[in-house]
Scaffold this motif. Structure first.
Motif, short mmCIF file in Angstrom:
data_model
loop_
_atom_site.label_atom_id
_atom_site.label_comp_id
_atom_site.label_asym_id
_atom_site.label_seq_id
_atom_site.Cartn_x
_atom_site.Cartn_y
_atom_site.Cartn_z
N VAL A 67 0.95 -1.25 -0.04
CA VAL A 67 -0.18 0.03 -0.06
C VAL A 67 0.93 1.22 0.08
CG1 VAL A 67 -2.12 1.42 1.07
CG2 VAL A 67 -1.66 -1.37 1.42
N GLU A 68 0.64 2.27 -0.92
CA GLU A 68 1.16 3.28 -0.91
C GLU A 68 0.60 4.56 -1.76
OE1 GLU A 68 5.08 3.80 -3.22
OE2 GLU A 68 4.67 1.59 -3.61
N THR A 69 0.88 5.55 -1.65
CA THR A 69 0.21 6.85 -2.30
C THR A 69 0.47 6.89 -3.67
OG1 THR A 69 2.07 8.40 -2.13
CG2 THR A 69 0.29 7.89 -0.29
N ILE A 70 -0.34 7.23 -4.82
CA ILE A 70 0.10 7.22 -6.05
C ILE A 70 1.19 8.00 -6.39
CG2 ILE A 70 -0.93 8.23 -8.28
CD1 ILE A 70 -3.78 7.62 -7.22
N THR A 71 1.35 9.11 -5.74
CA THR A 71 2.72 10.00 -5.91
C THR A 71 4.00 9.27 -5.44
OG1 THR A 71 2.23 11.22 -3.57
CG2 THR A 71 1.55 12.30 -5.94
N SER A 72 3.81 8.62 -4.14
CA SER A 72 4.94 7.85 -3.86
C SER A 72 5.60 6.67 -4.75
CB SER A 72 4.65 7.13 -2.61
OG SER A 72 5.59 6.23 -2.25
#
Length: 475
Positions: A67-72
């Motif tokens: 799980v991570e952010t789109i930007t990450s």
């Protein structure tokens, strides 16, 4: 009933999920019906933490998902594979940096070596909060959907981010055709049903319909919502009036999340913290410019001005009147009392040392002295802690404070950050989270139905609304 097996069996599918209807539960159930490692993307570090926590409760093994952010996610590939590194904007310039990262990532993941890496690492993709995707983020997800089975989840009534004024994806656009052909919907407000607050869940469901129809919301007809008509000007912070006494009671007993309608400035929230004697914490944006600004100022300082920069920082994070009792703009105030002289002596010694030796370790120690030895209330605890940690990291790893700050904020972006009660934030900072008790301040000031809906749906047990008018018209 949501047919999870049918949902994940499609190459592309879309789940419409109102707030509190079990979206994250649907993701965990989907993971139980998929094989291989799944990539889960969302928009905020708080959202990352929330998803991870709920998947852990569902006993989904860590090796089955990332799980991570789109930007990450995009950032990793651009920083690793973009050839002309000098062309990448500074991260603190968010208006230029993030659109660049997203746009270039969409191109990089089309390269054959990257396709092989992504395809061998993941078996499928889930994208949460899809209503907040910009057109450029949507292009990135479409590129990924050519590599992986892709399931997107969202609710257009929660589309509150604009990501530097980027145009948001249109769920009816022709590029969404394959997703819309496999459309699923959640119908039950489980967040409240599972917390013995069926009444609140049903009332919020009714309010949702009114918001979609742009109707006024008369809070007086919803008995599940505690509505109090108070004027913000009456709030003194002391228990001198009914509003103040009520707020002190809630803060002391319920560990609430306070929701403020103003997302444009932290000052109204800092004012609330001061009025209530620092009894709750300020939620900070992951990319608040102060984190980077002060890091750069410390890096660029010399022995002539480093003391004044420490004081400038202190005035921004600590209680100003208390700082002024001990410090001038350039150094330590002279004290007559022996006890005060003893308390200020270590800081005075540090400032003397910094005149000939700029040391990140001594700067860090100076901030700790102000916080602990002088016992001055800190109103921006996350900012202070981040700077102290970055100073220590810079000292021991021989890098700049700015580099350390960027690394730490990016790690938070990837790993997420748990948020607990007795804090004050905004819809942008708390979207995707839930709290037992939520107090919505100045509800009459919400001028967007989407922001109001997000605010109303954060509480799982007790929802308190403060307003000057019980009839809300957020249009």
């Amino acid at each position: 009933m949501f047919d999870v097996q049918n949902f994940v069996s499609k190459r592309k599918s879309l789940l419409i999920a109102p707030a509190g209807y079990g979206k994250t539960h649907s993701i965990s159930e989907s993971l139980k019906n998929t094989k291989g490692r799944q990539l889960i993307l969302t928009h905020t570090h708080a959202g990352v933490s929330s998803i991870k926590e709920k998947l852990k409760k569902a006993q989904i093994a860590n090796h089955n998902f990332n799980v991570e952010t789109i930007t990450s996610f995009a950032q990793k590939y651009v920083l690793s594979f973009y050839i002309n590194k000098d062309e990448i904007p500074d991260q603190e310039d968010s208006n230029a940096y993030y659109p660049f990262i997203i746009k270039e990532a969409a191109n990089i993941i089309k390269l054959k070596p990257i396709i092989e890496v992504i395809s061998s690492t993941y078996s499928g993709l889930f994208v949460d909060e899809y209503q907040d995707c910009t057109v450029e983020q949507h292009k990135l997800i479409l590129s990924l959907s050519n590599l992986l089975p892709t399931r997107i989840l969202g609710d257009h009534l929660q589309g509150i981010f604009d990501f530097n004024n980027g145009n948001l994806v249109d769920f009816n656009h022709k590029s969404m055709k394959e997703f819309n052909s496999n459309l699923f919907k959640l119908e039950t407000p489980w967040r409240w049903y599972n917390n013995s607050r069926k009444d609140l869940g049903d009332d919020l469901k009714a309010i949702r319909k009114k918001l979609l129809n742009k109707e006024n919301i008369d809070l007086r007809i919803y008995e599940s919502i505690e509505t109090h008509v108070f004027n913000e000007n009456e709030l003194s912070g002391f228990k001198a009036n009914k509003y103040s006494r009520f707020m002190w009671t809630v803060i002391s007993k319920d560990n609430p999340l306070l929701m403020h309608p103003d997302s444009t400035s932290i000052n109204p929230r800092l004012s609330m913290i001061r009025k209530f004697n620092n009894n709750f914490s300020l939620l900070e944006s992951i990319d608040n410019k102060d984190f980077y600004k002060f890091s750069k100022e410390i890096d660029n300082a010399n022995t002539d001005n480093i003391t004044s920069i420490i004081i400038k920082l202190s005035l921004s994070v600590f209680k100003k009147t208390e700082i002024r009792k001990w410090l001038t703009d350039n150094g330590v105030k002279a004290k007559r009392g022996e006890e005060e002289k003893t308390l200020i002596a270590p800081l005075k010694a540090n400032f003397e040392t910094l005149k000939s030796n700029k040391s990140f370790l001594i700067i860090s120690d100076s901030l700790e002295i102000i916080k602990n030895s002088l016992n001055i209330p800190c109103y921006r605890k996350e900012l202070l802690k981040s700077i102290i940690d970055a100073l220590l990291d810079a000292h021991f790893n021989d890098i700049t404070v700015y580099e350390s700050m960027v690394n730490r904020r990016n790690k938070t972006r990837r790993m997420g950050k748990k948020i607990y009660g007795n804090c004050i934030g905004t819809t942008l900072l708390t979207k995707g989270l839930e709290f037992d008790t939520v107090v919505i301040l100045n509800a009459h000031s919400f001028n967007c139905p989407k922001h109001l809906y997000v605010a109303l749906t954060r509480a799982s047990k007790r929802l308190i609304v403060i307003t000057t008018n019980p009839v809300l018209n957020p249009y």
